[in-house]
Structure formats: structure tokens, C-alpha cells
Design a protein around this motif. Structure first.
Motif, PDB file in Angstrom:
ATOM      1  N   GLN A 150     -27.125  -5.152  50.021  1.00 53.67           N
ATOM      2  CA  GLN A 150     -26.942  -3.757  50.436  1.00 53.67           C
ATOM      3  C   GLN A 150     -27.481  -3.545  51.842  1.00 53.67           C
ATOM      4  O   GLN A 150     -26.838  -2.932  52.697  1.00 53.67           O
ATOM      5  N   GLN A 151     -28.664  -4.086  52.136  1.00 56.91           N
ATOM      6  CA  GLN A 151     -29.248  -3.933  53.458  1.00 56.91           C
ATOM      7  C   GLN A 151     -28.465  -4.704  54.524  1.00 56.91           C
ATOM      8  O   GLN A 151     -28.498  -4.350  55.698  1.00 56.91           O
TER       9      GLN A 151
ATOM     10  N   ALA B 148     -32.506  -7.500  41.149  1.00 58.44           N
ATOM     11  CA  ALA B 148     -32.769  -6.372  42.040  1.00 58.44           C
ATOM     12  C   ALA B 148     -32.965  -6.820  43.487  1.00 58.44           C
ATOM     13  O   ALA B 148     -32.492  -6.166  44.426  1.00 58.44           O
ATOM     14  N   ASP B 149     -33.665  -7.922  43.688  1.00 59.14           N
ATOM     15  CA  ASP B 149     -33.946  -8.387  45.047  1.00 59.14           C
ATOM     16  C   ASP B 149     -32.664  -8.804  45.761  1.00 59.14           C
ATOM     17  O   ASP B 149     -32.447  -8.462  46.934  1.00 59.14           O
TER      18      ASP B 149
ATOM     19  N   PRO C 141     -32.906  -0.754  38.296  1.00 59.26           N
ATOM     20  CA  PRO C 141     -34.350  -0.522  38.293  1.00 59.26           C
ATOM     21  C   PRO C 141     -35.086  -1.643  39.024  1.00 59.26           C
ATOM     22  O   PRO C 141     -34.544  -2.736  39.208  1.00 59.26           O
ATOM     23  N   SER C 142     -36.277  -1.390  39.421  1.00 59.40           N
ATOM     24  CA  SER C 142     -37.045  -2.362  40.206  1.00 59.40           C
ATOM     25  C   SER C 142     -37.276  -3.668  39.454  1.00 59.40           C
ATOM     26  O   SER C 142     -37.457  -4.722  40.068  1.00 59.40           O
TER      27      SER C 142
ATOM     28  N   LYS D 265     -29.371   4.029  41.220  1.00 59.32           N
ATOM     29  CA  LYS D 265     -29.774   4.605  39.935  1.00 59.32           C
ATOM     30  C   LYS D 265     -29.712   3.586  38.802  1.00 59.32           C
ATOM     31  O   LYS D 265     -30.486   3.668  37.839  1.00 59.32           O
TER      32      LYS D 265
ATOM     33  N   LYS E 145     -24.898   4.571  42.667  1.00 56.83           N
ATOM     34  CA  LYS E 145     -24.914   3.467  41.702  1.00 56.83           C
ATOM     35  C   LYS E 145     -24.331   2.196  42.321  1.00 56.83           C
ATOM     36  O   LYS E 145     -23.408   2.251  43.126  1.00 56.83           O
TER      37      LYS E 145
ATOM     38  N   ALA F  38     -33.054   0.239  53.032  1.00 53.62           N
ATOM     39  CA  ALA F  38     -32.892  -0.046  51.601  1.00 53.62           C
ATOM     40  C   ALA F  38     -32.511   1.219  50.849  1.00 53.62           C
ATOM     41  O   ALA F  38     -33.046   2.300  51.106  1.00 53.62           O
ATOM     42  N   GLU F  39     -31.559   1.067  49.922  1.00 50.30           N
ATOM     43  CA  GLU F  39     -31.103   2.199  49.112  1.00 50.30           C
ATOM     44  C   GLU F  39     -31.481   1.953  47.665  1.00 50.30           C
ATOM     45  O   GLU F  39     -31.281   0.856  47.136  1.00 50.30           O
ATOM     46  N   LYS F  40     -32.010   2.975  47.001  1.00 48.28           N
ATOM     47  CA  LYS F  40     -32.397   2.851  45.605  1.00 48.28           C
ATOM     48  C   LYS F  40     -31.215   3.238  44.730  1.00 48.28           C
ATOM     49  O   LYS F  40     -30.787   4.399  44.712  1.00 48.28           O
TER      50      LYS F  40
ATOM     51  N   ARG G 225     -30.600  -5.741  46.645  1.00 44.65           N
ATOM     52  CA  ARG G 225     -31.164  -5.071  47.821  1.00 44.65           C
ATOM     53  C   ARG G 225     -30.771  -5.789  49.109  1.00 44.65           C
ATOM     54  O   ARG G 225     -30.415  -5.165  50.117  1.00 44.65           O
TER      55      ARG G 225
END
Length: 381
Positions: free
Chosen positions: A108-109, A101-102, A95-96, A92, A119, A88-90, A105
Motif C-alpha cells: 500500500q505504501q 499485515a506487514d 487488523p494489526s 478496516k 478496506k 501508511a493507511e489503516k 502495508r
């Protein structure tokens, strides 16, 4: 001139309120802005029934708006069981507590989406080239042939476009793929539906090397360069909008008498502003927007502070439906009320009202946030 299958990238503001996506929607009811005659109706409705597409809480789908990266992530997460093959990459800019967001993620994964400089750019619009990359990765598409469109032969997304074309997911437009143009919500729904229902026996054929000539709108732009932004985008289906075409032919005379120019794109909507326009409200990046829903029902929203937009809106309203000419003084009155309230810093509750004129039910007025004046003319038949 850059052409494209676009729709909007900005929000089409059809009513006096702002809309937000819903998390659940009634699946048996059609979207109010996607009629059975709409070219992607079947694909949109089938995925709505499956719960992939939810739409907006006002009952619309906004098919001609450009689709955002975060919304693409949501549709993929709903459609597929995505494996986590990358850590997982955070990002910028995610935000959570971001609403998607889910889903971001997950894509991305699953190595479907990449970020840039840390970003994700969730609210940016997806281009056709990016769409090709996303779908090719999401569905692990393998190219069956090395057929290229004239505008992708040397493009970074060439291999991804080959994979889509050779699996029957894209067929191009007028002999081109148009990789840098934005993807509309309807177009993405169609691409996604084909990918979800791919024909393993699809046999690709060579791409025709005789692209179609410029359409009528492109000729209009070439003949009136002073009225159109240099890099304005043009959708291939614009000639299917009777009222829109009327504004681009008979309605040009009214535009010539203002300081406004067409900009951004032409799809089922027209966007105009003065090149030096600085919007007071972020929700109004244009001075005037005209939307042709079905050749009879139409919507006009504009910055009520702009005299040019105010006069053009009334002229185009009368050109669209001559019987609405009697509303001109009422429109003047409502704009003046809003201007006075803003000048005096007074509380403004909004002054919208419904009026029945001939075969039309019309909603007119400035909304309570003082963002825009709206003329919404629904044809009743």
C-alpha cells in the motif's frame, strides 16, 4: 458465457485435514501437485528456490486455485525492495495482528495496491485486470505500443494491459485477455517471474485479430444448458484433463439423474451443487468437487448429507476407475456412520482409512470436523 483461465477459487480439499501456508519451506523438493510436465513448473520452482514461493505445509502449491489479494501482496513484498511513497493507511479489514499485515502495508505504501471504502479485501481473489494494474505499478512498466485485445479496448485496465503485453509479460489467451477472470496461483507465478526477468529488448507485435473458436467444453455447455450455471467460467486448458473430460462427456448422464448443476468454473476441477444448496459447513460451498490431477489420480469430496452428491460421487468414482466399484458398500457405510453421529449429536473422531485396490491407493471417509466425505484415489502404476 464467461470463460477464463481460472482455477479455483475455493480451496481444493485433497486430504482430510485443513492446510495453512508455511513461512519456510524446503527449496530443493518439488511440490507434490506441480509435476515437471506442468506448464508453469520452471517458473514456480525457480521462485521456490529463491524463497519467493513457499507453498503449503502439506507440500502442495495448489497451482490451480485462484490467488488472493493478500497472497499477491506477500509475493511482491518478498520479491521487491518496496519504497514507501505513500503514508501508511489503516484498513478496516486488516487488523494489526493479521498474518500478512506487514506485507499489505508495504504494497500500500509503495502505491501498488489501493483500498476501497477503507478496506483492503485481503481474502478476495485477484482478477486479470487487477493483476495488470498491480504488476504495471510494482515494476513501473512503460508501454511500448498501443496494442489492445478485443476485450480490453474499452476497459478501465487498458493502459495497464498494454504495458504488460508490450513488455512480454502477458500474451493473452485465444486472442483475448479476459480481464474479469480470476488469476490462478500458477498464472500469477508465471506473470511475476516474467516481470522479475523482463527482457528490455522485447519487441511487441500486433495482437492477432482472429480469436480462437469455442473449445469443446464450451460446446458441451451450450448443448446442455440445464446442467450448467449460466455464467460458469471455463479455463482454456480443460481439455488437457482426460478424466475431467470423461466426466463432462460420459459422466453427464449421471448428473442428469440428480438435482445438481455445474457452477462457478471449470479448470482441473468440477464443482456441482443444487441451485438452492445451503451448506452446513462453510468449508463446503459446493455439494461435490471432482479434481483430475493427472489423468489417473483423482479426488472427490462431497457433502455426505446430500444423497445426490453421494450417488454421483460413487458413479463418477467407478467411471474414473472401474476397479474401485468394490468400494461402494464401504463408502455407503462410512457416510451412514457420519450421518448417524451427526443426527445423535455424538462425538465423531472421523472414519478415514486407506485401502489398496488394484493399481490404486484410496483414502475414504468423513473427516473428524464432519465437513465432507472424501474419496482420494492415487494411481500407483
Amino acid at each position: 458465457m464467461k470463460k477464463g483461465l481460472i482455477a479455483g477459487i475455493s480451496l481444493i480439499t485433497m486430504t482430510m485435514s485443513m492446510y495453512t501456508p508455511v513461512q519456510a519451506a524446503e527449496t530443493k523438493k518439488d511440490f507434490s501437485d506441480v509435476s515437471p510436465s506442468f506448464w508453469a513448473y520452471n517458473e514456480i520452482m525457480k521462485m521456490k528456490e529463491q524463497g519467493v514461493i513457499k507453498g503449503y505445509e502439506d507440500g502442495t502449491f495448489k497451482p490451480n486455485n485462484a490467488i488472493r489479494r493478500d497472497h499477491v501482496a506477500v509475493l511482491l513484498a518478498r520479491s521487491l525492495d518496496l519504497p514507501a511513497v505513500e503514508p501508511a493507511e489503516k484498513f478496516k479489514d486488516v487488523p494489526s495482528d493479521y498474518v500478512y499485515a506487514d506485507e499489505i502495508r508495504k504494497v500500500q505504501q509503495a502505491n501498488i495496491f489501493d483500498g476501497t471504502d477503507g478496506k483492503f479485501r485481503p481474502t478476495e481473489y485477484l482478477t486479470r485486470a487487477q493483476m495488470a494494474k498491480v504488476l504495471a505499478r510494482a515494476f513501473n512498466l512503460q508501454k511500448k505500443a498501443n496494442y489492445d485485445f478485443p476485450d480490453t479496448d474499452n476497459h478501465w485496465a487498458k493502459e495497464y494491459v498494454r504495458a504488460l503485453y508490450s513488455n512480454g509479460i502477458t500474451f493473452g489467451s485465444g486472442g483475448y485477455f479476459k480481464p474479469e477472470e480470476k488469476v490462478t496461483r500458477a498464472q500469477y507465478a508465471s506473470f511475476l517471474y516474467r516481470a522479475l526477468n523482463i527482457d528490455p529488448n522485447f519487441d511487441p507485435t500486433p495482437i492477432p485479430n482472429d480469436p480462437t473458436p469455442a473449445n469443446k467444453v464450451e460446446t458441451i455447455i451450450q448443448d446442455n444448458p440445464n446442467l450448467f450455471e449460466k455464467n460458469i467460467e471455463v479455463a482454456d486448458y480443460v481439455e488437457k484433463g482426460p478424466l475431467l473430460m470423461k466426466m463432462l462427456t460420459e459422466g453427464l448422464t449421471f448428473v442428469e439423474s440428480t438435482n445438481l448443476k455445474f457452477y462457478d468454473r471449470i479448470d482441473f476441477s468440477l464443482y456441482l451443487k443444487n441451485p438452492n444448496y445451503k451448506p452446513v459447513k462453510k468449508q463446503m460451498p459446493y455439494e461435490l468437487m471432482y479434481y483430475d490431477q493427472d489423468g489417473k489420480t483423482f479426488f472427490i469430496t462431497y457433502d455426505f448429507r446430500s444423497d445426490s452428491a453421494h450417488h454421483l460421487a460413487k458413479d463418477w468414482m467407478k467411471l474414473s476407475a472401474s476397479e474401485l466399484a468394490q468400494l461402494e458398500s464401504k463408502i455407503d457405510q462410512k457416510v451412514q456412520e457420519a450421518r448417524t453421529a451427526e443426527k445423535n449429536g455424538e462425538y465423531f473422531p472421523g472414519n478415514g482409512e486407506f485401502v489398496k485396490v488394484g493399481n490404486y491407493k484410496v483414502r475414504i471417509g468423513v473427516n473428524s470436523f464432519m465437513e465432507f466425505m472424501s474419496i482420494e484415489a492415487k494411481y500407483l502404476g
